[in-house]
Design a protein around this motif. Structure first.
Motif, PDB file in Angstrom:
ATOM      1  N   ASP A 162       0.827  -1.204   0.000  1.00  0.00           N
ATOM      2  CA  ASP A 162       0.000   0.000   0.000  1.00  0.00           C
ATOM      3  C   ASP A 162       0.863   1.256   0.000  1.00  0.00           C
ATOM      4  OD1 ASP A 162      -2.350  -1.438  -0.060  1.00  0.00           O
ATOM      5  OD2 ASP A 162      -2.632  -1.416   2.114  1.00  0.00           O
ATOM      6  N   GLU A 163       1.920   1.273   0.807  1.00  0.00           N
ATOM      7  CA  GLU A 163       2.828   2.423   0.823  1.00  0.00           C
ATOM      8  C   GLU A 163       3.513   2.584  -0.529  1.00  0.00           C
ATOM      9  OE1 GLU A 163       5.599   2.013   4.012  1.00  0.00           O
ATOM     10  OE2 GLU A 163       4.064   2.112   5.586  1.00  0.00           O
ATOM     11  N   TYR A 164       3.843   1.467  -1.150  1.00  0.00           N
ATOM     12  CA  TYR A 164       4.483   1.520  -2.463  1.00  0.00           C
ATOM     13  C   TYR A 164       3.555   2.131  -3.513  1.00  0.00           C
ATOM     14  CZ  TYR A 164       5.951  -0.075  -7.037  1.00  0.00           C
ATOM     15  OH  TYR A 164       6.259  -0.114  -8.369  1.00  0.00           O
ATOM     16  N   VAL A 165       2.316   1.674  -3.554  1.00  0.00           N
ATOM     17  CA  VAL A 165       1.355   2.223  -4.513  1.00  0.00           C
ATOM     18  C   VAL A 165       1.183   3.727  -4.280  1.00  0.00           C
ATOM     19  CG1 VAL A 165      -1.051   2.174  -5.284  1.00  0.00           C
ATOM     20  CG2 VAL A 165       0.153   0.021  -4.806  1.00  0.00           C
ATOM     21  N   ALA A 166       1.123   4.126  -3.010  1.00  0.00           N
ATOM     22  CA  ALA A 166       0.959   5.540  -2.673  1.00  0.00           C
ATOM     23  C   ALA A 166       2.168   6.377  -3.091  1.00  0.00           C
ATOM     24  CB  ALA A 166       0.703   5.690  -1.176  1.00  0.00           C
ATOM     25  N   SER A 167       3.339   5.746  -3.221  1.00  0.00           N
ATOM     26  CA  SER A 167       4.561   6.481  -3.575  1.00  0.00           C
ATOM     27  C   SER A 167       4.722   6.679  -5.083  1.00  0.00           C
ATOM     28  CB  SER A 167       5.789   5.743  -3.035  1.00  0.00           C
ATOM     29  OG  SER A 167       6.078   4.573  -3.810  1.00  0.00           O
ATOM     30  N   ALA A 168       3.885   6.039  -5.876  1.00  0.00           N
ATOM     31  CA  ALA A 168       4.066   6.047  -7.334  1.00  0.00           C
ATOM     32  C   ALA A 168       4.045   7.458  -7.910  1.00  0.00           C
ATOM     33  CB  ALA A 168       2.997   5.182  -7.996  1.00  0.00           C
ATOM     34  N   ALA A 169       3.145   8.320  -7.423  1.00  0.00           N
ATOM     35  CA  ALA A 169       3.037   9.678  -7.968  1.00  0.00           C
ATOM     36  C   ALA A 169       4.322  10.464  -7.740  1.00  0.00           C
ATOM     37  CB  ALA A 169       1.848  10.395  -7.329  1.00  0.00           C
ATOM     38  N   ALA A 170       4.917  10.308  -6.553  1.00  0.00           N
ATOM     39  CA  ALA A 170       6.169  11.022  -6.254  1.00  0.00           C
ATOM     40  C   ALA A 170       7.302  10.517  -7.139  1.00  0.00           C
ATOM     41  CB  ALA A 170       6.529  10.858  -4.780  1.00  0.00           C
ATOM     42  N   LEU A 171       7.329   9.215  -7.373  1.00  0.00           N
ATOM     43  CA  LEU A 171       8.357   8.666  -8.265  1.00  0.00           C
ATOM     44  C   LEU A 171       8.203   9.217  -9.676  1.00  0.00           C
ATOM     45  CD1 LEU A 171       8.260   4.934  -7.080  1.00  0.00           C
ATOM     46  CD2 LEU A 171      10.215   6.470  -6.831  1.00  0.00           C
ATOM     47  N   GLU A 172       6.982   9.238 -10.175  1.00  0.00           N
ATOM     48  CA  GLU A 172       6.748   9.749 -11.525  1.00  0.00           C
ATOM     49  C   GLU A 172       7.121  11.221 -11.627  1.00  0.00           C
ATOM     50  OE1 GLU A 172       2.653   8.606 -12.185  1.00  0.00           O
ATOM     51  OE2 GLU A 172       3.306   6.964 -13.499  1.00  0.00           O
ATOM     52  N   ALA A 173       6.805  11.994 -10.590  1.00  0.00           N
ATOM     53  CA  ALA A 173       7.136  13.422 -10.580  1.00  0.00           C
ATOM     54  C   ALA A 173       8.640  13.648 -10.629  1.00  0.00           C
ATOM     55  CB  ALA A 173       6.537  14.085  -9.343  1.00  0.00           C
ATOM     56  N   ALA A 174       9.399  12.684 -10.093  1.00  0.00           N
ATOM     57  CA  ALA A 174      10.864  12.776 -10.102  1.00  0.00           C
ATOM     58  C   ALA A 174      11.475  12.164 -11.365  1.00  0.00           C
ATOM     59  CB  ALA A 174      11.428  12.084  -8.861  1.00  0.00           C
ATOM     60  N   GLY A 175      10.634  11.777 -12.315  1.00  0.00           N
ATOM     61  CA  GLY A 175      11.120  11.207 -13.565  1.00  0.00           C
ATOM     62  C   GLY A 175      11.490   9.743 -13.469  1.00  0.00           C
ATOM     63  N   LYS A 176      10.955   9.063 -12.464  1.00  0.00           N
ATOM     64  CA  LYS A 176      11.257   7.635 -12.266  1.00  0.00           C
ATOM     65  C   LYS A 176      10.117   6.769 -12.807  1.00  0.00           C
ATOM     66  CE  LYS A 176      14.819   8.963  -9.792  1.00  0.00           C
ATOM     67  NZ  LYS A 176      16.206   8.847 -10.301  1.00  0.00           N
ATOM     68  N   ILE A 177      10.461   5.528 -13.159  1.00  0.00           N
ATOM     69  CA  ILE A 177       9.461   4.519 -13.511  1.00  0.00           C
ATOM     70  C   ILE A 177       9.041   3.856 -12.200  1.00  0.00           C
ATOM     71  CG2 ILE A 177       9.021   2.395 -14.798  1.00  0.00           C
ATOM     72  CD1 ILE A 177      11.496   3.214 -16.550  1.00  0.00           C
ATOM     73  N   PRO A 178       7.776   3.938 -11.810  1.00  0.00           N
ATOM     74  CA  PRO A 178       7.409   3.337 -10.525  1.00  0.00           C
ATOM     75  C   PRO A 178       7.687   1.834 -10.460  1.00  0.00           C
ATOM     76  CG  PRO A 178       5.724   4.867 -11.229  1.00  0.00           C
ATOM     77  CD  PRO A 178       6.678   4.721 -12.392  1.00  0.00           C
ATOM     78  N   LEU A 179       7.348   1.100 -11.542  1.00  0.00           N
ATOM     79  CA  LEU A 179       7.509  -0.353 -11.529  1.00  0.00           C
ATOM     80  C   LEU A 179       8.247  -0.805 -12.780  1.00  0.00           C
ATOM     81  CD1 LEU A 179       6.849  -3.064 -10.136  1.00  0.00           C
ATOM     82  CD2 LEU A 179       4.736  -3.130 -11.480  1.00  0.00           C
ATOM     83  N   ALA A 180       9.413  -1.398 -12.600  1.00  0.00           N
ATOM     84  CA  ALA A 180      10.175  -1.955 -13.720  1.00  0.00           C
ATOM     85  C   ALA A 180       9.600  -3.317 -14.073  1.00  0.00           C
ATOM     86  CB  ALA A 180      11.650  -2.087 -13.342  1.00  0.00           C
ATOM     87  N   MET A 181       9.309  -3.519 -15.355  1.00  0.00           N
ATOM     88  CA  MET A 181       8.703  -4.776 -15.792  1.00  0.00           C
ATOM     89  C   MET A 181       9.170  -5.088 -17.208  1.00  0.00           C
ATOM     90  SD  MET A 181       6.559  -7.337 -15.250  1.00  0.00           S
ATOM     91  CE  MET A 181       5.578  -6.787 -13.857  1.00  0.00           C
ATOM     92  N   GLY A 182       9.790  -6.253 -17.397  1.00  0.00           N
ATOM     93  CA  GLY A 182      10.179  -6.683 -18.731  1.00  0.00           C
ATOM     94  C   GLY A 182       8.972  -7.168 -19.511  1.00  0.00           C
ATOM     95  N   GLN A 183       9.150  -7.331 -20.802  1.00  0.00           N
ATOM     96  CA  GLN A 183       8.025  -7.611 -21.691  1.00  0.00           C
ATOM     97  C   GLN A 183       7.767  -9.100 -21.941  1.00  0.00           C
ATOM     98  OE1 GLN A 183       6.079  -4.961 -22.723  1.00  0.00           O
ATOM     99  NE2 GLN A 183       7.435  -3.940 -21.262  1.00  0.00           N
ATOM    100  N   GLN A 184       8.477  -9.971 -21.246  1.00  0.00           N
ATOM    101  CA  GLN A 184       8.275 -11.404 -21.464  1.00  0.00           C
ATOM    102  C   GLN A 184       7.092 -11.915 -20.657  1.00  0.00           C
ATOM    103  OE1 GLN A 184      12.249 -12.070 -20.142  1.00  0.00           O
ATOM    104  NE2 GLN A 184      12.999 -12.613 -22.169  1.00  0.00           N
ATOM    105  N   ALA A 185       6.386 -12.897 -21.229  1.00  0.00           N
ATOM    106  CA  ALA A 185       5.134 -13.378 -20.632  1.00  0.00           C
ATOM    107  C   ALA A 185       5.320 -13.875 -19.208  1.00  0.00           C
ATOM    108  CB  ALA A 185       4.550 -14.479 -21.513  1.00  0.00           C
ATOM    109  N   TRP A 186       6.403 -14.598 -18.958  1.00  0.00           N
ATOM    110  CA  TRP A 186       6.579 -15.186 -17.631  1.00  0.00           C
ATOM    111  C   TRP A 186       6.752 -14.114 -16.562  1.00  0.00           C
ATOM    112  CZ3 TRP A 186      11.010 -14.488 -14.686  1.00  0.00           C
ATOM    113  CH2 TRP A 186      12.137 -13.998 -15.358  1.00  0.00           C
ATOM    114  N   GLN A 187       7.258 -12.926 -16.955  1.00  0.00           N
ATOM    115  CA  GLN A 187       7.453 -11.872 -15.967  1.00  0.00           C
ATOM    116  C   GLN A 187       6.126 -11.292 -15.483  1.00  0.00           C
ATOM    117  OE1 GLN A 187      10.730  -9.024 -16.710  1.00  0.00           O
ATOM    118  NE2 GLN A 187      11.143 -10.184 -18.578  1.00  0.00           N
ATOM    119  N   SER A 188       5.244 -10.983 -16.411  1.00  0.00           N
ATOM    120  CA  SER A 188       3.944 -10.432 -16.014  1.00  0.00           C
ATOM    121  C   SER A 188       3.105 -11.480 -15.291  1.00  0.00           C
ATOM    122  CB  SER A 188       3.205  -9.880 -17.234  1.00  0.00           C
ATOM    123  OG  SER A 188       3.106 -10.836 -18.266  1.00  0.00           O
ATOM    124  N   SER A 189       3.178 -12.728 -15.740  1.00  0.00           N
ATOM    125  CA  SER A 189       2.446 -13.800 -15.079  1.00  0.00           C
ATOM    126  C   SER A 189       2.972 -14.017 -13.665  1.00  0.00           C
ATOM    127  CB  SER A 189       2.564 -15.092 -15.896  1.00  0.00           C
ATOM    128  OG  SER A 189       1.878 -16.155 -15.274  1.00  0.00           O
TER     129      SER A 189
END
Length: 409
Positions: A162-189
Motif C-alpha cells: 500500500d505504501e508503495y502504490v501511494a509512492s508512485a506519484a512522487a516517483l513519476e514526478a521525479a522522472g522515475k518509472i514506478p515499476l520496472a517490468m520486462g516484456q516477457q510473458a513469464w514476468q507479467s504472469s
C-alpha cells in the motif's frame, strides 16, 4: 543426517565404482551476470572431478529454453543434464521413459533426510522413483526497491504494498518509472502471482491453484487482486525493456522505484556491488504476506544408453546436492539451498529473511508444482494481453482467468 554423514554418503556413492572421465553437456537458461556467476560454481565443481562441464546455455528465459530442451530429448539428441523447474514440466518425458532414474543417488546421499521442504523431492518423484536433483529454492514472492530512486523522489522507502502504490506519484514526478517490468510473458504472469498471494492471501491462492476452484477465481476477493494488478500495470507503463535483468538494472541504477521479481534478482544486485539494506530493500510477500514459494530449479538427466556416461551423470547429480556446492552456488544465485543442514551465516540480509520465513514454515507450493504446462501457458497468454492492453478491464481479465482455472487439470 548431519553434514559429515551427508558428505560421506555422497563420496561413498561416487566411489562405488570407477567412473570414466566424461564430457557432459549441460543445458540451462542462466545467462545474466548473476546467473552466470552462479552456474560457474557447478562447472568448477564438476571439472574438479575429472569430468568436463560443456556449457549449453540457452539465451532467453525458461519459456524460450524449455521447448528447445524438450524437443532435443524427444528428437533423439539429448544433452547429458538439463535444468528444468521441478514440478510438472517433465511429466511427459518421464512417462515416455526418456529420463534417467536417479533413485540410487538420492538414497545414497539421504536426500529424504536433508532436502527441505520435502515437497521439492516429491516434485522429482514419479511412481516412487526420483528423476531429478533439486538445486535451489527460488521464490517469486519479492519486491525490490531502489534507495536512490526514493531518495531522488524525496519520499521514504516503502515497507509494504500500500505504501508503495501511494509512492508512485512522487516517483513519476521525479522522472522515475514506478515499476520496472520486462516484456516477457513469464514476468507479467509471475508478478501477477505475487500480487495474488500478497493481496488475496495464501488461502485464496491455494483454493485457486491447488484445488482449481473456479468460483474462488471469479469471486470478490480475487477481484481485489485483479484491481491491484491493474494498478501495477499502470505503474509499469513506461518500463520499456525486454529481459528481466534489464528491468532489475533499472532498479539498480535508480531509474525505477521497484521491481516485482523472484529472489534470483539478488544475483544482479550482488554483481553490481550493491548491499541489501543500504542500496536496496527487499520485501517478501510485498511486505503484506511474508511467505516463500518453494519452487525452484532441478536437473534432469536424459537417458544415453551408455553405462559409463550414465555413471558420470549420477556423479553430477550427487555433486549438485553436496554441501559445499550448495553453499557456493546459492550464495551467488540469490536462492535458498535445498539442504537444511548447511551454514549460510555469510548470506546477505535478504537471503536471511528468506531463510527465516522458510524456517518458520511460512511456505506455499509454486505454480510449476501444481499447474500443468498447458494451464500455465494459458495464464501467461492472458497476462500478456492484460498487461499490454490498458483497455483490458480487470473484470474481463478475471472472467477469462476463472474460465482457465475451471478447465485446469
Amino acid at each position: 543426517m548431519n553434514f559429515m554423514k551427508a558428505t560421506t554418503a555422497g563420496i561413498a556413492f561416487c566411489a562405488a565404482g570407477a567412473v570414466s572421465a566424461a564430457d557432459l553437456e549441460v543445458t540451462h537458461w542462466w545467462t545474466s551476470g548473476g546467473e552466470a556467476a552462479a552456474v560457474a560454481e557447478f562447472a568448477k565443481a564438476l571439472d574438479a572431478t575429472g569430468h568436463t562441464w560443456i556449457d549449453g546455455a540457452i539465451a532467453g528465459s525458461g519459456g524460450t529454453a524449455r521447448p528447445i530442451i524438450i524437443s532435443r530429448i524427444i528428437g533423439g539428441d539429448p544433452m547429458h543434464a538439463t535444468q528444468l523447474n521441478h514440478g510438472r514440466q517433465a511429466e511427459e518425458l518421464i512417462e515416455a521413459g526418456l529420463l534417467l532414474d536417479i533413485t540410487d543417488v538420492a538414497e545414497a546421499q539421504g536426500w529424504k533426510d536433508i532436502i527441505n521442504p520435502s515437497s521439492l523431492l516429491d516434485s522429482c518423484t514419479v511412481d516412487g522413483k526420483i528423476y531429478c536433483a533439486p538445486v535451489n529454492i527460488h521464490s517469486w514472492q519479492w519486491i525490490w526497491l531502489s534507495h536512490k530512486a526514493y531518495e531522488d523522489a524525496g519520499v521514504p522507502v516503502p515497507s509494504n504494498w500500500d505504501e508503495y502504490v501511494a509512492s508512485a506519484a512522487a516517483l513519476e514526478a521525479a522522472g522515475k518509472i514506478p515499476l520496472a517490468m520486462g516484456q516477457q510473458a513469464w514476468q507479467s504472469s509471475g508478478a501477477f502471482g505475487v500480487i495474488n498471494v500478497a493481496v488475496g492471501g495464501v488461502e485464496l491462492w491455494n483454493k485457486i491453484n491447488v484445488e482449481k476452484d473456479a468460483e474462488a477465481a471469479g469471486g470478490a476477493e480475487m477481484a481485489k487482486v485483479f484491481e491491484a494488478a491493474a494498478a501495477a500495470r499502470a505503474m509499469a507503463a513506461n518500463s520499456n525493456v525486454q529481459d528481466w535483468n534489464q528491468a532489475t538494472n533499472l532498479v539498480i541504477t535508480g531509474q525505477a522505484g521497484a521491481q516485482i521479481m523472484g529472489d534470483w534478482a539478488q544475483g544482479e544486485f550482488q554483481v553490481a556491488g550493491q548491499v541489501a539494506g543500504e542500496d536496496y530493500t527487499c520485501l517478501p510477500g510485498l511486505g503484506v504476506n511474508e511467505v516463500i514459494s518453494t519452487g525452484g530449479d532441478a536437473f534432469y538427466f536424459p537417458k544415453q544408453g551408455d553405462a559409463d556416461i550414465e555413471a558420470a551423470q549420477k556423479e553430477l547429480a550427487a555433486l549438485l546436492v553436496s554441501p559445499e556446492v550448495q553453499v557456493n552456488f546459492n550464495l551467488k544465485k540469490g536462492s535458498l539451498p535445498v539442504r537444511g543442514d548447511i551454514d549460510l551465516s555469510s548470506a546477505n540480509d535478504c537471503m536471511k529473511k528468506g531463510l527465516e520465513i522458510l524456517a518458520a514454515g511460512n511456505i506455499l507450493l509454486s505454480g510449476d508444482q501444481v499447474l500443468s504446462a498447458d494451464t500455465s501457458g494459458q495464464i501467461e497468454d492472458l497476462m500478456v494481453e492484460f498487461w499490454n492492453d490498458p483497455s483490458y478491464s480487470a473484470a474481463d481479465a478475471q472472467a477469462k482467468y476463472a474460465e482457465i482455472i475451471g478447465d485446469a487439470d
